[in-house]
Design an enzyme around this catalytic site. Structure first.
Site: not given
Length: 511
Positions: A96, A252, A259, A268
């Site tokens: 991370e 995305c 899409c 969405c």
């Protein structure tokens, strides 16, 4: 169809990719219209997940897609195969930190080398900062590695080697661990049902719920965190959070979202708006409707999550209308004079002098060629004099400005600085000892230089010197860069000639 349909369709078809981005720093948000009483109006239902059945359906669709399509990444393997909870949390933590502001493809090799060298917190705690910087070199944002090691030492020395077990304690007890990193570690390693908000999650949530206010403003960030915590799947929180980030990274995407391939496209509202506009344009062309633009879907005046009135929906952008951010500050412009000092070592190999930067500030603790910042507006000769003054600390006696050989300018853009290095070189005699007491320094071969903790910018500087050396050793000899001294001036020489240190140290002849 017309331009509206074509532009919107492009927004639905084109694909792209990207890595994980850190959540933007909170900045003062844009001010929207206030409702009566001076308080902002609450967000409308358009921007919220108010239906529990929809939330459950979204979770199921997203997790099913993740199980089938997730990328095979080394930290994900360790997160599910490592039985020791401290090692598992450490493995997630390292990934991370490395993934903040850095593409996944870049991180993979660094991560594998890191975990091979320091597989546990204890191993990292015993390493030197020099070793950490050497492995981190080229990954950027160097303070991340330093803070990671500091936190590892704290876990070992103050927490008996036990990682904190909740997102709240991780953020509270570990330096360099913010809200996002704490949530990621806790959900992936410990199964804590807590959400995460990074750059990818911001983009996905803003599109799912047509959030058009400045996505870096504190009020919007708070709303997004509340939304992420409400959405996270209680039985698989780590997988859900990774799925949300994976969706933002691979489907995305910022400029060319896929899409049609999105597993949650039915939820969405940005895509729904595009479809409404396509339908309206189609009916208009068939003469079935007058031109009535469907501009507002949110009926709450002064909604804190809608786009500001000055930035209405742009039909040509489609779903990429969201998210919106405040205008990015331009990086400040700086210039630095840098000198590549060369000598022949004992075995005849070319060696370079590198010095260590201070332990705090930009590129803290890294090694570089002797360098000095330049004030704005200096002329070329003035820049040379500034560098000469700096080099005298190494030589211990006067230096002739004409001794420096101009290489060129190297540009490197940091996140907040547009840095130009004005590069010179100087070849020294090996029989002269420089005064190196002013800062940690050492002579290194090219191989040792590349293995040292040097920044990408310094590697560019060395490549510029090597490139010019190669050009001058080819058929067309002579330097094309004539930023050196004028013919006949003190310390001047033919273009391309390497100077000895005796020439370098010779004071200019009096006028």
């Amino acid at each position: 169809m017309g331009p509206l349909r074509a532009a919107a369709a492009r927004g639905l078809r084109r694909g792209g990719g990207g890595g994980r981005g850190a959540a933007p720093a909170a900045r003062e948000g844009t001010k929207g219209s206030a409702a009566r009483g001076g308080r902002p109006a609450p967000p409308a239902a358009l921007h919220l997940f108010g239906d529990p059945a929809e939330v459950e359906a979204l979770r199921g669709s997203l997790l099913a897609w993740y199980d089938e399509c997730k990328r095979d990444l080394p930290w994900r393997v360790l997160a599910v195969t490592e039985p020791d909870v401290n090692r598992r949390a450490y493995a997630v933590w390292v990934s991370e930190i490395m993934l903040q502001q850095t593409q996944v493809a870049t991180v993979i090799d660094y991560y594998n080398r890191w975990m091979q060298k320091w597989p546990t917190l204890q191993a990292l705690a015993e390493a030197s900062l020099e070793e950490v910087n050497e492995l981190w070199a080229g990954l950027g944002y160097y303070s991340r590695g330093k803070r990671l090691q500091e936190a590892a030492r704290k876990v070992v020395s103050e927490l008996a080697g036990q990682m904190p077990r909740t997102a709240e304690d991780l953020q509270k007890l570990l330096p360099g661990v913010g809200r996002y990193t704490a949530g990621a570690i806790a959900s992936i390693s410990y199964g804590q049902a807590t959400g995460v908000v990074d750059g990818n999650v911001i983009r996905v949530l803003c599109r799912l719920r047509c959030i058009g206010a400045d996505s870096s403003s504190p009020p919007v960030i708070d709303r997004l965190w509340a939304m992420a915590n409400a959405l996270v799947d209680r039985s698989r929180p780590g997988d859900f959070n990774q799925a949300l980030m994976e969706l933002g990274a691979t489907v995305c995407t910022p400029k060319a979202p896929l899409c049609g391939e999105c597993p949650v496209k039915q939820h969405c509202r940005a895509r729904l708006r595009v479809e409404k506009e396509l339908a309206l344009a189609s009916r208009k062309l068939l003469g079935k409707l007058p031109v009535v633009p469907d501009v507002e879907d949110c009926s709450v005046g002064g909604c804190p999550l809608c786009p500001p009135a000055a930035e209405p929906w742009d039909s040509s952008l489609g779903v990429t209308n969201f998210p919106r951010k405040a205008a990015k500050k331009q990086p400040r412009v700086e210039q630095t004079a840098t000198c590549v000092l060369e000598r022949r070592g004992r075995r005849g190999a070319l060696e370079y002098l590198i010095v260590q930067r201070p332990s705090s500030g930009l590129l803290a603790g890294l090694w570089e060629f002797p360098s000095v910042p330049l004030a704005p507006g200096l002329q070329q000769e003035q820049q040379r004099e500034v560098l000469v003054d700096h080099l005298q600390a190494w030589a211990g006696q006067p230096v002739a400005a004409g001794s420096l050989r101009f290489i060129g300018e190297v540009v490197h853009v940091f996140s907040h600085i547009h840095q130009t290095y004005v590069v010179y070189s100087l070849s020294l005699d090996g029989d002269v000892t420089l005064d190196l007491a002013s800062s940690p320094s050492r002579w290194v071969t090219e191989e040792e230089f590349r293995a040292s903790a040097v920044s990408t910018a310094m590697k560019k500087v060395l490549r510029a010197c090597e490139r010019q050396r190669g050009e001058e050793s080819g058929p067309a000899t002579g330097s094309k860069r004539k930023r050196g001294a004028k013919p006949g001036a003190a310390g001047s020489t033919r273009p391309g000639t390497q100077l000895s240190l005796r020439t370098f140290l010779r004071a200019p002849n009096p006028p």
